[in-house]
Design a protein around this motif. Structure first.
Motif, PDB file in Angstrom:
ATOM      1  N   ALA A 104       0.619  32.155  79.646  1.00 58.90           N
ATOM      2  CA  ALA A 104      -0.803  31.904  79.887  1.00 58.90           C
ATOM      3  C   ALA A 104      -1.563  33.214  79.746  1.00 58.90           C
ATOM      4  N   VAL A 105      -2.842  33.095  79.412  1.00 60.36           N
ATOM      5  CA  VAL A 105      -3.710  34.264  79.304  1.00 60.36           C
ATOM      6  C   VAL A 105      -4.990  34.008  80.078  1.00 60.36           C
ATOM      7  N   ILE A 106      -5.668  35.098  80.456  1.00 60.93           N
ATOM      8  CA  ILE A 106      -6.895  34.982  81.234  1.00 60.93           C
ATOM      9  C   ILE A 106      -7.887  36.054  80.787  1.00 60.93           C
ATOM     10  N   CYS A 107      -9.174  35.748  80.899  1.00 64.54           N
ATOM     11  CA  CYS A 107     -10.203  36.741  80.600  1.00 64.54           C
ATOM     12  C   CYS A 107     -11.484  36.383  81.336  1.00 64.54           C
ATOM     13  N   ALA A 108     -12.325  37.376  81.511  1.00 67.26           N
ATOM     14  CA  ALA A 108     -13.714  37.158  81.925  1.00 67.26           C
ATOM     15  C   ALA A 108     -14.557  37.306  80.686  1.00 67.26           C
ATOM     16  N   SER A 109     -15.688  36.621  80.633  1.00 68.27           N
ATOM     17  CA  SER A 109     -16.441  36.641  79.381  1.00 68.27           C
ATOM     18  C   SER A 109     -17.903  36.310  79.592  1.00 68.27           C
ATOM     19  N   THR A 110     -18.742  36.897  78.716  1.00 71.76           N
ATOM     20  CA  THR A 110     -20.125  36.454  78.591  1.00 71.76           C
ATOM     21  C   THR A 110     -20.225  35.387  77.506  1.00 71.76           C
ATOM     22  N   GLY A 111     -19.105  35.044  76.879  1.00 72.35           N
ATOM     23  CA  GLY A 111     -19.090  33.932  75.936  1.00 72.35           C
ATOM     24  C   GLY A 111     -18.208  34.105  74.718  1.00 72.35           C
ATOM     25  N   ASN A 112     -18.357  35.205  74.000  1.00 75.86           N
ATOM     26  CA  ASN A 112     -17.601  35.371  72.762  1.00 75.86           C
ATOM     27  C   ASN A 112     -16.113  35.583  73.008  1.00 75.86           C
ATOM     28  N   THR A 113     -15.769  36.363  74.016  1.00 77.47           N
ATOM     29  CA  THR A 113     -14.356  36.549  74.342  1.00 77.47           C
ATOM     30  C   THR A 113     -13.731  35.238  74.767  1.00 77.47           C
ATOM     31  N   ALA A 114     -14.485  34.429  75.518  1.00 80.08           N
ATOM     32  CA  ALA A 114     -13.981  33.130  75.968  1.00 80.08           C
ATOM     33  C   ALA A 114     -13.610  32.244  74.793  1.00 80.08           C
ATOM     34  N   ALA A 115     -14.512  32.143  73.824  1.00 80.87           N
ATOM     35  CA  ALA A 115     -14.251  31.299  72.657  1.00 80.87           C
ATOM     36  C   ALA A 115     -13.063  31.828  71.855  1.00 80.87           C
ATOM     37  N   SER A 116     -13.018  33.144  71.657  1.00 80.01           N
ATOM     38  CA  SER A 116     -11.941  33.735  70.869  1.00 80.01           C
ATOM     39  C   SER A 116     -10.593  33.588  71.574  1.00 80.01           C
TER      40      SER A 116
ATOM     41  N   GLU B  78     -21.995  31.694  85.831  1.00 83.22           N
ATOM     42  CA  GLU B  78     -22.695  30.413  85.844  1.00 83.22           C
ATOM     43  C   GLU B  78     -24.119  30.548  85.304  1.00 83.22           C
ATOM     44  N   GLY B  79     -24.445  29.714  84.310  1.00 82.16           N
ATOM     45  CA  GLY B  79     -25.793  29.689  83.761  1.00 82.16           C
ATOM     46  C   GLY B  79     -26.149  30.863  82.885  1.00 82.16           C
ATOM     47  N   LYS B  80     -25.181  31.734  82.573  1.00 86.27           N
ATOM     48  CA  LYS B  80     -25.468  32.950  81.808  1.00 86.27           C
ATOM     49  C   LYS B  80     -24.674  33.002  80.507  1.00 86.27           C
ATOM     50  N   ILE B  81     -24.255  31.854  79.999  1.00 87.46           N
ATOM     51  CA  ILE B  81     -23.467  31.816  78.777  1.00 87.46           C
ATOM     52  C   ILE B  81     -24.159  30.903  77.779  1.00 87.46           C
ATOM     53  N   ALA B  82     -24.308  31.368  76.551  1.00 92.13           N
ATOM     54  CA  ALA B  82     -25.000  30.601  75.519  1.00 92.13           C
ATOM     55  C   ALA B  82     -24.207  29.350  75.157  1.00 92.13           C
ATOM     56  N   ALA B  83     -24.935  28.305  74.761  1.00 94.58           N
ATOM     57  CA  ALA B  83     -24.336  26.993  74.531  1.00 94.58           C
ATOM     58  C   ALA B  83     -23.240  27.015  73.475  1.00 94.58           C
ATOM     59  N   GLY B  84     -23.458  27.739  72.378  1.00 87.50           N
ATOM     60  CA  GLY B  84     -22.467  27.758  71.308  1.00 87.50           C
ATOM     61  C   GLY B  84     -21.151  28.376  71.740  1.00 87.50           C
ATOM     62  N   LYS B  85     -21.211  29.334  72.631  1.00 86.21           N
ATOM     63  CA  LYS B  85     -20.002  30.006  73.102  1.00 86.21           C
ATOM     64  C   LYS B  85     -19.232  29.129  74.086  1.00 86.21           C
ATOM     65  N   LEU B  86     -19.965  28.498  74.989  1.00 89.34           N
ATOM     66  CA  LEU B  86     -19.328  27.587  75.936  1.00 89.34           C
ATOM     67  C   LEU B  86     -18.689  26.415  75.203  1.00 89.34           C
ATOM     68  N   ALA B  87     -19.390  25.892  74.197  1.00 86.50           N
ATOM     69  CA  ALA B  87     -18.859  24.776  73.421  1.00 86.50           C
ATOM     70  C   ALA B  87     -17.526  25.143  72.781  1.00 86.50           C
ATOM     71  N   GLY B  88     -17.443  26.362  72.256  1.00 79.31           N
ATOM     72  CA  GLY B  88     -16.201  26.796  71.636  1.00 79.31           C
ATOM     73  C   GLY B  88     -15.060  26.864  72.626  1.00 79.31           C
ATOM     74  N   ALA B  89     -15.281  27.522  73.750  1.00 80.32           N
ATOM     75  CA  ALA B  89     -14.224  27.668  74.747  1.00 80.32           C
ATOM     76  C   ALA B  89     -13.715  26.311  75.219  1.00 80.32           C
ATOM     77  N   LEU B  90     -14.632  25.382  75.438  1.00 78.78           N
ATOM     78  CA  LEU B  90     -14.238  24.044  75.887  1.00 78.78           C
ATOM     79  C   LEU B  90     -13.499  23.280  74.795  1.00 78.78           C
TER      80      LEU B  90
ATOM     81  N   ILE C 257     -18.451  31.163  87.694  1.00 77.19           N
ATOM     82  CA  ILE C 257     -18.545  31.832  88.982  1.00 77.19           C
ATOM     83  C   ILE C 257     -20.006  32.123  89.304  1.00 77.19           C
ATOM     84  N   ASN C 258     -20.327  32.085  90.558  1.00 73.53           N
ATOM     85  CA  ASN C 258     -21.671  32.460  91.008  1.00 73.53           C
ATOM     86  C   ASN C 258     -21.743  33.975  91.121  1.00 73.53           C
ATOM     87  N   GLY C 259     -21.722  34.617  89.979  1.00 69.80           N
ATOM     88  CA  GLY C 259     -21.728  36.074  89.941  1.00 69.80           C
ATOM     89  C   GLY C 259     -21.884  36.530  88.514  1.00 69.80           C
TER      90      GLY C 259
END
Length: 362
Positions: A89-101, A119-131, A140-142
């Motif tokens: 398994a792997v883990i990361c924190a992300s503002t979006g692009n790292t999550a998708a990649s 929470e609420g600070k990630i662009a839609a295209g990046k969240l869509a990719g990760a999901l 996270i609330n942070g």
């Protein structure tokens, strides 16, 4: 005449295969790759003219990597090393692009992927990719900085590989963009300009340029111009920003993981780092799309905004120079911003009279 179809050879096999002798990671397993890299270096004469016109400008368009950002270069290396190390398994924190990649390359490798996003600070295209790639996404609330602290601790307490840019394999993969620029130009540019968030990318580029120069592949090294968003500019300010805010979500980071390495790169290259406001970033974002037909996410335009600021304020002289500006992510990563900043489409009846009234061709 043969009835067999013409076969197109798969010449490009990804950054690890192409730069195998230069990437300091395992050779024990085949690369985990989506054929990342080999992104275009696009001449931008119209944009250069609008900025002053006395220099050559090229755009390193990293938005054409498989998941739409430069992160794929580092992720192929980090995921390959994780597989060799026996990670499940792997883990990361992300503002979006790292999550998708991370999610895409983990799927490719058959590993579980967990990503933490603010929470609420990630662009839609990046969240869509990760999901879509099947990651377990935890909001996270942070801030990103909170998330990075948490995943660091998680990697120490659980059998899970950390694939953020503090992972040295990430920089090994990302430095290949510097190699590509030199390979295409036949030498190093005079200046390399790029956004700075977590500071891994500017550190990786400098690593690549130094390596090519030390080995005699190129005769010189570029000066680096880094640009941070004014609301998230810890390196410029010289202190951590506790609550970073900017429309440039990919660089909304208040405590960069590679701060020290970035500062060293800037010093060694006789470079400069500046802060640019959201209005300057968005102006550059619109300009590169409308003058050159290149659509990047807002954060990617920070480097261009830095060039414009330096030329306008007089502390940057590019006359006769060859300049490369890195566009780190594709515009479809953040469709909401693109739509919000654009004029809404006209709605007309389906007839030629209505159409001709709308046409504004001179």
């Amino acid at each position: 005449m043969s009835s067999q179809p013409t076969r197109i050879p798969a010449a490009w096999q990804g950054v690890i295969a192409h730069y195998r002798k230069r990437i300091q990671i395992t050779t024990a397993v085949p690369p985990v790759t989506l054929l990342e890299g080999n992104t275009p270096l696009i001449p931008a004469p119209a944009l250069a003219k609008s900025l002053g016109g006395e220099f050559e400008l090229y755009l390193k368009y990293e938005g054409l990597n498989p998941t739409g950002s430069f992160k794929d270069r580092g992720m192929t290396a980090a995921m390959t090393q994780a597989v060799a190390d026996g990670a499940r398994a792997v883990i990361c924190a992300s503002t979006g692009n790292t999550a998708a990649s991370a999610a895409a390359y983990a799927a490719r490798a058959g590993l579980k992927c967990v990503v933490l996003v603010p929470e609420g600070k990630i662009a839609a295209g990046k969240l869509a990719g990760a999901l879509s790639y099947g990651a377990q996404v935890i909001s996270i609330n942070g801030s990103f900085d909170d998330g990075l602290r948490m995943v660091r601790e998680a990697a120490q307490q659980a059998p899970i590989a950390l694939v953020n840019s503090i992972n040295p394999a990430r920089l090994q993969g990302q430095k290949t963009a510097a190699f590509e620029i030199c390979d295409v130009l036949g030498g190093a540019p005079d200046w390399l300009c790029l956004p700075v968030g977590n500071a891994g990318n500017i550190s990786a580029y400098w690593l690549g340029f130094k390596e090519y120069h030390a080995d005699g592949v190129v005769a010189s090294r570029p000066r680096l111009l880094g640009a941070q968003a004014a609301g998230a500019a810890p390196i410029v300010l010289g202190h951590v920003v506790e609550h970073p805010e900017t429309v440039a979500t990919a660089i909304r980071i208040g405590n960069p993981a590679r701060w020290h390495e970035a500062a060293t790169a800037l010093e060694e290259s006789d470079g400069h780092i500046c802060a640019v406001g959201d209005d300057e970033i968005l102006a550059a974002y619109r300009q590169v799309a409308q003058l050159e037909g290149v659509f990047c996410e807002p954060s990617s335009a920070a480097g261009l905004a830095g060039i414009a600021k330096g030329l306008r304020e007089g502390w940057l002289d590019l006359r006769g120079m060859r300049v490369v500006c890195v566009l780190t992510g594709h515009g479809l990563k953040d469709p909401d911003t693109a739509i919000r900043l654009s004029v809404a489409p006209s709605i007309i009846e389906p007839n030629m009279v209505a159409l001709m009234k709308q046409l504004k061709i001179t």
